[in-house]
Design an enzyme around this catalytic site. Structure first.
Site: not given
Ligand code: ADP
Ligand code: MG
Length: 698
Positions: A17, A20, A399, A597
């Site tokens: 569940c 849980c 970029d 980048d």
């Protein structure tokens, strides 16, 4: 803190569940010496970081068991997985049964009005009825008590209170129906959790388990965790390639769908890179293993998908917090109902109708479904957080190098200064670029090889990001790069013309004297214009090209795409631009190659790396990694994000409104407890259905 902490991965059983994973998490986190713990519902695992001096695994194991769950050991996990198939099936049968039974009961409930309840209460002794209720509800009550002992109030706790209330006022048939629906709810929840897990399990099932290795004696088959880098792996037609590596000999067509989601086969031959979990079609190959198991690209994808749950979105956090606030509120409403209206039956109805299971389930299920479905299509999404951010993103920064173009530029023009030959210019530049990984360096070296220029390994070497390189070649200082680094770069008419044509021009200087310029050009990716238009259609309002190249070179390509651009940027300028937008309240997506980048990708709200298959750096740096080197993944993933968030919001609004109506009707005694019990189980089904739509690609 000196890092003596140990990180252990535990396989946890019995988490069926949404609550849980939270229960297990709080149980483990209270064990002495545990520094941090993350519990994953979908992959059924807990990753525990602990101080080995102050804790032991047995304590953790018993904490998990006291909370009502199991710790599976490594070997058992596998066999249980296979058992899991049968268990899942029988559970499914039970679910269907439960739902049918529930439907029958709804009809029976109608009997309340025809006096069925009264008849039952009158004919069956209370003790027998009450015993049946306690017996039938035992598994749920047990969980409620265990959770309460780990100081967690679950939504089933409220329903159990409702059961108690019904028993107290002598209505055991009502209590029985509530228990019945609690059980039905349990099955629906575990079914739903299972469904969500499938998204991840389907993926793990593709992981190779063994490899055929060439050893001096001949061929042996080894389990995958005994294969080491450097082993030579033999792959026959139709087999799944077990490792990441380089083809030593042979030819084959490879179906890379497991990684890229693209089933169009790729041809490989000696020297080609191949990936674990992809499938060899025609042809046999021998592969030099480089990365195995969890280190392979596929292994990393799996780990990231498994752990995507940890990167929670705000809605998910809201849903988590919600049950913490919601349950006390419901308890308050129940008390008010009892005090003001003096109506025990209405009070029981309030407690029963308020089960918030579906609220807690809705969001993680939807997110998981999308992460899983994305991974199968070569779109690695590292968590619901990024889906949420992406869904509301309005700025897209791109970029240029390696992203808009293929990143494999070629030298197209050589302009030596007076007194310098073409060969000398290229040879000098290529030597200076000997150690550089920049695509331009690659182009210069290729040109050097083509023109048979003698290449020399430079002495001192320095790469200046976004500017160029500085190196000692044959004892002379050579600088290659843009105007920023080559101070006496000359703007000859040829250079100006090339630049305004969109070509990148680098200058070469030797001992402070410019010896010429070299123009390179990269092939633009053909799919970009359509993808950029699609992203715009998905609601990205501002698209901007960022480049370290000159304005002249950027202008042509930006104009073609119809986007803004900023040129002459250093890597740190790109980060500053991302920050600027963020400070103005924008949500920024940045698309790059994830290699040079990476810092800007990390700074963006969502950093997307293209063509990440085989590039550890890119997979690591990005929030979303597109395994395929194809721009169509960008609008695809934006679309997935928007759709997921639409469904999540729908789920939340639906359960919110539904529960509000239910609570009101219950408090005013309009909804009897029996109907309340039936009513609270319906949203779970609705949400399950709604969220599973995400498992099907559109
Ligand atoms: P982009 O922003 O388009 O990805 P970079 O930041 O990688 O570009 O590089 C910006 C500019 O710096 C290049 O256009 C080139 O002029 C120069 N440059 C960077 N690295 C090198 C190199 N290794 N060799 C030559 N020029 C370089
Ligand atoms: Mg770049």
């Amino acid at each position: 803190m000196p890092d003596t902490n140990e990180t252990t991965e535990l396989s946890i059983g019995g988490m069926d569940c949404a609550d849980c994973s939270q229960t297990v998490r709080s149980a483990i986190s209270r064990v002495a010496g545990v520094v941090s713990v993350e519990v994953y519902l979908a992959s059924e695992k807990a990753v525990v970081t602990r101080d080995p001096a102050r804790s032991n695994l047995d304590a953790i194991r018993s904490a998990v068991e006291n909370a009502g769950y199991r710790v599976r050991n490594g070997a058992a996990a596998g066999s249980e997985e296979r058992l899991g198939g049968a268990a899942a099936l029988s559970r499914r049968v039970l679910t269907v049964f439960g739902i049918m039974f529930g439907a029958v009961m709804v009809i029976v409930i109608a009997g309340e009005w025809f006096g069925l309840i009264d008849a039952l209460t009158a004919r069956v002794p209370y003790a027998i009825g009450a015993a049946a209720v306690v017996f039938g509800g035992f598994p749920v009550f047990e969980k409620v008590i265990r959770a309460a002992m780990s100081r967690r109030i679950t939504s089933h706790a409220l329903m159990s209170l409702g059961v108690v209330a019904a028993l107290v006022i002598g209505e055991w048939p009502t209590a029985a129906v509530i228990v019945l629906f609690m059980r039905v709810g349990e099955y629906t929840e575990s079914f739903t959790a299972d469904r969500a897990r499938h998204a991840v399990k389907d993926l793990t099932a593709r992981a190779p388990t063994s490899a055929r290795i060439e050893r001096d004696a001949g061929e042996i088959e080894l389990p995958i965790d005994e294969v080491v880098p450097g082993d030579v792996v033999i792959v026959r037609p139709g087999e799944r390639i077990p490792v990441d590596g380089k083809v030593i000999s042979g030819n084959a067509t490879i179906d890379q769908a497991a990684i890229t989601g693209e089933s169009m086969p790729v041809e490989v031959s000696a020297g080609s890179e191949v990936f674990a979990a992809t499938i060899a079609g025609l042809g046999a190959i021998r592969v030099h293993a480089t990365k195995i198991g969890p280190d392979s690209t596929f292994g990393r994808v799996i780990t990231m998908v498994e752990e995507a749950e940890a990167n929670k979105s705000d809605v998910q956090r809201f849903a988590d917090r919600f049950s913490g606030v919601y349950l006390p509120i419901v308890l308050g409403i129940a008390m008010l109902t009892f005090l003001v209206r003096r109506d025990a039956i209405a009070t029981a109805a309030v407690l029963v109708v308020a089960c918030s299971c579906s609220i807690a389930l809705a969001t993680p299920i939807a997110m998981l479904a999308s992460v899983g479905a994305g991974a199968k299509r070569g779109l690695l999404i590292k968590g619901g957080k990024y889906l949420e951010l992406l869904a509301r993103a309005d700025v897209l920064l791109i970029d240029k190098t390696g992203t808009l173009t293929f990143g494999r530029p070629r030298v197209i023009d050589v302009l030596p200064a007076a007194g310098c030959s073409r060969e000398e210019l290229i040879g000098t530049a290529a030597s200076a670029e000997f150690f550089s990984e920049h695509p331009i360096a690659e182009a210069l070296r290729a040109a050097g090889r083509e023109m048979n220029c003698p290449l020399a390994e430079p002495g001192r070497f320095e790469a200046v990001p976004g500017q160029g390189v500085r190196a000692d070649v044959d004892g002379r200082t050579v600088v290659v790069g843009g105007r920023r680094i080559v101070s006496d770069a000359s703007d000859s008419p040829g250079v100006v013309e090339l630049e305004s044509d969109g070509k990148t021009v680098v200058f070469v200087s030797r001992d402070g004297v410019c010896i010429g310029a070299i123009a390179v050009a990269d092939t633009p990716r053909p799919e970009v214009p359509a993808a950029v238009a699609a992203a715009r259609a998905e609601g990205i309002r501002r698209i901007e090209l960022l480049t370290g190249d000159t304005a002249a070179a950027a202008r042509a390509i930006a104009a073609e795409l119809g986007v803004e651009f900023r040129a002459d940027l250093l890597p740190e300028d790109k980060i500053a631009i991302v920050r600027e937008y963020q400070a103005d309240g924008h949500t920024v997506v940045m698309v790059g190659d994830g290699v040079n980048d990476a810092p800007a990708l990390a700074q963006a709200d969502v950093g997307i790396a293209m063509g990440a298959a085989g590039s550890d750096v890119a997979i690591e740096a990005a929030h979303i990694a597109l395994m395929r080197d194809d721009w169509s993944g960008v609008p695809d993933v934006i679309r997935i994000a928007r759709r997921t968030m639409r469904i999540v919001k729908m789920n939340l609004v639906f359960t919110g409104v539904y529960n509000l109506i239910g609570l009101t009707l219950a408090a005013f005694g309009i909804l009897p407890p029996i109907l309340a019990a039936a009513a609270q189980s319906l949203p779970d089904l609705g949400i399950l259905g709604n969220s599973s739509r995400l498992l099907r690609p559109k």
